[in-house]
Design an enzyme around this catalytic site. Structure first.
Site, short mmCIF file in Angstrom:
data_model
loop_
_atom_site.label_atom_id
_atom_site.label_comp_id
_atom_site.label_asym_id
_atom_site.label_seq_id
_atom_site.Cartn_x
_atom_site.Cartn_y
_atom_site.Cartn_z
N GLU A 63 0.83 -1.21 0.00
CA GLU A 63 0.00 0.00 0.00
C GLU A 63 0.86 1.26 0.00
O GLU A 63 0.56 2.25 0.66
CB GLU A 63 -1.02 -0.01 1.16
CG GLU A 63 -1.97 -1.20 1.01
CD GLU A 63 -3.33 -0.99 1.64
OE1 GLU A 63 -3.68 0.15 1.98
OE2 GLU A 63 -4.05 -2.00 1.77
N GLY A 64 1.94 1.21 -0.76
CA GLY A 64 2.85 2.35 -0.85
C GLY A 64 4.00 2.18 0.12
O GLY A 64 3.79 2.17 1.34
#
Lengths: 385, 260, 397
Positions: A363-364
């Site tokens: 998620e990044g």
């Protein structure tokens, strides 16, 4: 510490805790060892109404927001980040529908998510598009009443286990970031298949697969929101979901701290329990401080996001970086406190350390999060000057 | 289908310990829980409701604090809860208990199926289910381990026997007592907990039941506890000592005596 | 009502400490009794100043108790044989009947009973009521309950005993309810009180932590179920004489509202622990399934069966049919070897009547040594492997 939860928030914690203690913790080692998807546990989570936590009441959900899911994920993360990821990835997968889907789309998919009959997955990453989402090569072309998708998505959590996929594809290459759109693909759509299950360092109870689209034809109305809004939806979705990842870090950090303290009280060396040595005490104290500071930040970020959806990015990135870096450190320290025992599979901290790593990546990555925070700071100080 | 589940609040057996010094039960911090077998009965009732429609009413006889298990049951899927509570019920044995429970169930607005756990873990008598069915004058099956089919008129199921199982059927209304093998009880749901919190619990007293005072509580119980004591140990404590090798040698000799 | 005379009470708190049910609490030095009181009388006995009394509002005796006489045993007949517990009950029943100076009868129900009533006489019955009918071929609570109820009403026995089997525990409570009799489940001891001939029924209560003696002062019959393997049968005597009375029940009493569609025998565990002469049992101290592998090896070498405490079964190291104790089986082998079992009373009630009990445990204070005829304090994982070696060598010879 007392966070002054409301009665209903406390109920969410209680239900999630009971699932964690009675179902997740007893099974986590075996699920990890066998790399087995936790169908049964997810079924129990659905039966306990927690798949509807973030879904509005009109679709049968509880109508909660970012904070409520954070409370649940913290508990699940305390048990097993692999199981918790399978749950969280379904939320991530359905967020685009929740945020931008048409009324018909919400009516169709949300009740199935709430009841647990179907799970979702979010498909963004490709071989050449990770942190840099502009490298996406999957395309969608309108052909009469159908979109035709071609391309391959990589490392998709819940791939092969979900029935509803939100997929980002390029609809107009010339428009750059404005040329991506979001689609819903169902597992039974023609031309849609999966690659083999990936072998991972940690979170091995979760399933990660390639999604392969070969002239995959889907009805026209599976476009989520408007054409060309794909990237904006991705950003909003991730901003909303990152505090959940941060919450997994808090849960995992708490679990590692619990294991370390219990062990340090029992383990006797030089005639004394090792918790009586200052070297160990200080490690434990630092771990406790970091877990609590992370929790406070994550809770507040989640509350901020629920109250100010227009400015989520910085709070979302800050809590994700802080809590997941903490989880990695605290899990590593817990292994150190348990030393030789900690390194063995017989004790749970070994798995916690393996699981913690992904939190800093998915998620990044935490580096990308720092970019976001830096850019937001730049914007803020430009505005204010 | 109207389903009634009888549940009981019991001390958590795994916490109950005998204090070796005083020979009394160390009950400090012993939690009160829903009798584990009743939890399976409740799950069976909720599953039947989900499958065939209807309502699940839970009923317990006990002191006012037994309300807790009723709320717990509602959190796990029951719709209504009734507390049968009165000082006059105190000291009831199974005969007086089944009398009281039957009076309470007869006061309900009809029923199709009554479910009980096979026994309670504090008394272990397994008498309330059969006795209750007899008082309600309905057929019953004990040790139900699987429900194969249930219509409005008839239920088909498997009953555990000492050496296998019987497939049986009976007309409704009827009563079942269930064993653990019948299902895996669910964890309370969020909506269930919210409902349980708000739920108004109906209380039936002796007067509400129009019960014969001679049949209630201690006075209505044919059995009486004459004496309670700690189990005796034979305790000659003859111990084998020495090194491990010596201990093993003596143990082996002892075993040889027995084997030959 | 439990009554505490506060004028006499000195607030010493002994009653609070003694109460097994947590029903008495001292508030401001005065004992208060709550609804969990079971009227067991333990506090009455310990109160040094005799401040506590139990007032029983007695229910008027239903009938003249002296009309009820004789001891009965329900003889369970299943799969073409009489359940062994019936013979054990005849052993216990014979003793009670002789003490009371009354006769001992057995009730035998089923279909195709030829030749079986005689064995009940050989084991001690004076009279056998034989009810042989096709409607009784399969056990049903209705038919069995009706038949026994009618016989009890007609012949008025003062005591009725039955095995605490799946069948006994199912239909006996129903009979007790219909004839308004007191019923005590799972008795481990049965005695006659000298002064009035009352049946003293002793059973473990509260998960086996305490023993309770139960009486039925005002009702008859006094009914009890007894678990298999608890009582001992008398020697079979083929010369014993007795009377067999065939009973023909009314057709409507044989109807059942429950229909048995099929009766299935499932494959039994390889060794039934209740029938083995040597039982090798393991508990928490074996730590895991591997620990149990040692136990299986030991059992093979000595020709015994493997049993376990509840802790081991709950941990999933071995299946439930192997569980000994309050919530498992009762065993009575010649030798019981307890390995790594602490000896919680719940376990002990299931094995304490074994002839020889050998206990191995690393904790010298483990209560298992209180019932052991021979105890070894030591590490299971040191002792067992060495013992296995010796046993293997012996077998080799």
């Amino acid at each position: 510490m007392d966070y002054f939860l409301t009665e209903e928030q406390q109920m969410i914690v209680d239900v999630a805790r009971q699932i964690t203690d009675e179902l997740i913790i007893p099974q986590r080692a075996e699920l990890d060892e066998k790399e087995e998807f936790p169908h049964e546990i997810l079924g129990a989570i659905a039966q306990a109404d927690l798949f509807g936590l973030y879904v509005p009441e009109k679709y049968g959900g509880y109508g909660g927001g970012c904070f409520e899911i954070v409370l649940a994920l913290e508990q699940f993360g305390r048990g097993c980040v692999g199981v918790a990821t399978s749950y969280a990835a379904s939320a991530l997968g359905i967020y685009p529908v929740l945020l931008s889907g048409s009324e018909e789309m919400k009516d169709k998919y949300l009740p199935e998510i709430v009841s647990g009959t179907k799970r979702a997955a979010f498909a963004l990453t490709e071989a050449n598009a990770g942190s840099d989402a502009s490298g996406i090569q999957t395309t969608a072309v309108l052909d009469g009443d159908e979109w035709v998708l071609n391309g391959t998505k990589q490392w998709i959590t819940n791939g092969g286990e979900a029935q509803i996929y939100t997929v980002v594809a390029i609809t107009d290459k010339s428009k750059g970031a404005r040329g991506a759109s979001m689609f819903v693909v169902e597992d039974t759509d023609p031309g849609f298949s999966y690659g083999p299950k990936e072998k991972k360092l940690g979170i091995r109870a979760s399933a990660t697969r390639e999604l392969v689209f070969k002239d995959c034809r889907i009805p026209k109305d599976r476009l989520v929101g408007r054409k060309g809004m794909g990237f904006i939806m991705v950003m909003k979705t991730l901003d909303l979901s990152r505090p959940g990842i941060a919450a997994l870090g808090v849960g995992l950090g708490q679990a590692a701290l619990d294991e370390a303290v219990v062990y340090a009280k029992q383990r006797v060396q030089f005639g004394r329990p090792i918790i009586s040595f200052q070297a160990v005490q200080h490690m434990l104290a630092d771990m406790a401080i970091e877990v609590e500071a992370s929790r406070a930040l994550v809770y507040n970020a989640a509350k901020h996001i629920a109250a100010h959806p227009e400015s989520m990015s910085k709070a979302s990135s800050m809590c994700k970086v802080f809590a997941t870096d903490m989880a990695m450190k605290v899990a590593t320290d817990a292994v150190q406190v348990l030393a030789g025992y900690g390194y063995m599979r017989e004790y749970p901290v070994e798995k916690m350390m393996r699981d913690a790593k992904i939190l800093q990546i998915y998620e990044g990555t935490n580096q990308i999060q720092r970019n976001v925070i830096g850019q937001e700071l730049n914007k803020e100080y430009t505005r204010n000057s | 289908m109207k389903i009634v589940v009888c549940i009981k609040q019991v001390p958590d057996a795994k916490d109950v310990r005998l204090d070796p010094k005083t020979n009394t039960l160390a009950r400090e911090g012993v939690a009160s829980i829903m009798n584990p077998y009743d939890r399976h009965a409740l799950e069976a009732g909720v599953c039947l409701k989900e499958q065939y429609g209807g309502t699940v009413t839970v009923l317990t006889m006990g002191p006012p604090q037994a309300e807790e298990v009723l709320r717990d049951a509602v959190a796990c899927g029951a719709d209504e809860a009734i507390l049968v509570s009165d000082r006059a019920f105190a000291g009831a044995d199974t005969w007086a208990t089944t009398y009281t429970l039957a009076k309470a169930i007869e006061k309900l607005d009809g029923y199709d199926l009554v479910l009980c756990g096979k026994q309670a873990i504090d008394g272990d008598t397994a008498q309330v289910g059969p006795g209750l069915a007899q008082r309600l004058n309905i057929p019953y099956i004990t040790y139900a381990r699987k429900i194969n089919e249930c219509t409005r008129e008839v239920i088909r199921l498997e009953r555990m026997t000492d050496d296998g199982y019987d497939e049986v059927e009976m007309d409704l209304p009827a009563l079942l007592t269930v064993v653990k093998e019948i299902n895996e009880p669910r964890i309370p749901s969020l909506k269930g907990k919210m409902k349980a919190k708000k739920l108004q619990i109906t209380t039936y007293t002796a007067a509400d039941l129009k019960a014969d005072p001679n049949c209630l509580g201690l006075k209505g119980s044919p059995t009486q506890v004459a004496r309670v004591f700690s189990p005796e140990m034979r305790g000659d404590r003859s111990m084998i000592t020495g090194t491990v090798a010596e201990q093993v040698e003596q143990l082996f000799e002892k075993l040889e005596d027995c084997l030959s | 009502m439990l009554r505490i005379d506060l004028d006499i009470c000195i607030g010493c708190g002994v009653c609070e400490e003694t109460c097994s049910f947590g029903a008495i609490t001292l508030e401001d030095g005065e004992p208060r009794v709550d609804d969990s009181c079971n009227f067991c009388g333990a506090c009455v006995d310990v109160c040094e100043v005799e401040a506590i009394t139990i007032e029983r509002e007695e229910k008027a005796a239903r009938a003249d108790l002296s009309e009820w006489s004789g001891v009965w045993v329900f003889a369970e007949f299943r799969n073409k044989r009489i359940a062994p517990v019936a013979f054990e009950l005849l052993g216990a029943g014979r003793r009670l009947a002789d003490q009371l100076g009354v006769s001992l009868s057995a009730v035998l129900m089923g279909s195709g009973l030829d030749g079986h009533a005689e064995s009940l006489i050989g084991y001690g019955a004076d009279t056998v009521y034989r009810v042989d009918h096709p409607a009784l071929a399969h056990f049903t609570d209705d038919a069995y309950g009706n038949v026994l109820e009618d016989l009890v009403r007609e012949h008025k026995p003062e005591i009725v005993l039955a095995g605490a089997t799946a069948i006994g525990r199912s239909f006996i409570p129903r009979v007790a309810t219909t004839v308004d009799a007191g019923l005590t489940a799972d008795c481990t001891g049965l005695e006659i009180r000298e002064e009035d001939g009352a049946l003293l029924q002793t059973r473990p209560a509260f998960g086996g932590n305490i023993m309770a003696t139960i009486i039925c002062p005002h009702t008859r019959p006094q009914m009890a179920t007894v678990r298999p393997m608890v009582m001992r049968p008398n020697e079979f005597d083929s010369d014993r004489q007795g009377e067999i009375i065939d009973v023909i029940p009314d057709a409507n009493r044989l109807e059942s509202r429950v229909r048995v569609l099929r009766s299935v025998m499932e494959e039994q565990d390889k060794v039934n622990i209740t029938e083995a002469d040597i039982v090798v049992a393991g508990g928490r101290g074996l730590e895991n399934e591997k620990g149990f592998a040692l136990l299986h090896e030991l059992a093979d070498l000595v020709g015994g069966a493997v049993a376990a405490s509840r802790a081991a079964v709950d941990s999933g190291w071995v299946s439930y049919p192997h569980q000994v104790g309050q919530t498992g089986k009762t065993v009575c082998p010649k030798v019981y070897i307890a390995c790594g079992i602490s000896g919680a009373i719940q376990h002990v009630v299931g094995m304490q009547s074994s002839d020889t009990i050998i206990a191995i445990n690393k904790d010298p204070d483990a209560p298992i040594f209180d019932v052991a005829t021979c105890g070894v304090v030591g590490d299971i994982f040191e002792i067992l492997p060495q013992l296995l070696e010796k046993l293997k060598a012996r077998k080799g010879k």
